[in-house]
Design a protein around this motif. Structure first.
Motif, mmCIF file in Angstrom:
data_model
loop_
_atom_site.group_PDB
_atom_site.id
_atom_site.type_symbol
_atom_site.label_atom_id
_atom_site.label_comp_id
_atom_site.label_asym_id
_atom_site.label_seq_id
_atom_site.Cartn_x
_atom_site.Cartn_y
_atom_site.Cartn_z
ATOM 1 N N MET A 101 0.846 -1.176 0.000
ATOM 2 C CA MET A 101 0.000 0.000 0.000
ATOM 3 C C MET A 101 0.892 1.240 0.000
ATOM 4 O O MET A 101 1.955 1.247 0.616
ATOM 5 N N HIS A 102 0.389 2.282 -0.670
ATOM 6 C CA HIS A 102 1.107 3.550 -0.722
ATOM 7 C C HIS A 102 0.135 4.711 -0.539
ATOM 8 O O HIS A 102 -1.012 4.632 -0.961
ATOM 9 N N VAL A 103 0.642 5.779 0.097
ATOM 10 C CA VAL A 103 -0.125 7.013 0.249
ATOM 11 C C VAL A 103 0.748 8.177 -0.207
ATOM 12 O O VAL A 103 1.967 8.058 -0.324
ATOM 13 N N SER A 104 0.106 9.307 -0.438
ATOM 14 C CA SER A 104 0.800 10.543 -0.755
ATOM 15 C C SER A 104 0.833 11.393 0.506
ATOM 16 O O SER A 104 -0.191 11.545 1.173
ATOM 17 N N ILE A 105 2.006 11.921 0.850
ATOM 18 C CA ILE A 105 2.157 12.688 2.086
ATOM 19 C C ILE A 105 2.635 14.099 1.785
ATOM 20 O O ILE A 105 3.594 14.283 1.027
ATOM 21 N N ARG A 106 1.958 15.087 2.391
ATOM 22 C CA ARG A 106 2.392 16.489 2.311
ATOM 23 C C ARG A 106 2.563 16.992 3.737
ATOM 24 O O ARG A 106 1.628 16.918 4.537
ATOM 25 N N CYS A 107 3.752 17.466 4.034
ATOM 26 C CA CYS A 107 4.047 18.068 5.330
ATOM 27 C C CYS A 107 4.154 19.577 5.117
ATOM 28 O O CYS A 107 4.944 20.025 4.275
ATOM 29 N N PHE A 108 3.380 20.346 5.856
ATOM 30 C CA PHE A 108 3.282 21.779 5.622
ATOM 31 C C PHE A 108 4.038 22.594 6.668
ATOM 32 O O PHE A 108 4.252 22.145 7.793
ATOM 33 N N ALA A 109 4.401 23.822 6.273
ATOM 34 C CA ALA A 109 5.039 24.825 7.139
ATOM 35 C C ALA A 109 6.275 24.230 7.821
ATOM 36 O O ALA A 109 7.124 23.661 7.151
#
Length: 75
Positions: free
Chosen positions: A1-9
């Motif tokens: 399984m794979h997800v897309s990750i966005r870490c902000f600031a």
């Protein structure tokens, strides 16, 4: 399984190199992924999966889009 990750600031420094296809185990939670990325729990304020606010215990599914946000200050 794979997800897309966005870490902000201020969390952007924790963005993994494979953020667009980050591997996760079946049943893994957002909080567990954040811990794997080295994000201190006190720094993680808001969590979103597919644009919906969730708690860190929310389990991930293949293809989910994850957004991780710190506490935001302003004036």
């Amino acid at each position: 399984m794979h997800v897309s990750i966005r870490c902000f600031a201020s969390l952007s420094r924790f963005t993994p190199p494979d953020a667009e296809a980050f591997p996760v185990a079946p049943g893994e939670s957002v909080g567990q992924v954040a811990a794997r990325l080295g994000i201190p729990p006190a720094e993680l304020k808001l969590v979103f999966i597919n644009g919906e606010h969730v708690e860190p215990g929310a389990q991930l599914k293949d293809g989910d889009r994850v957004g991780l946000f710190p506490a935001v200050g302003g004036g």
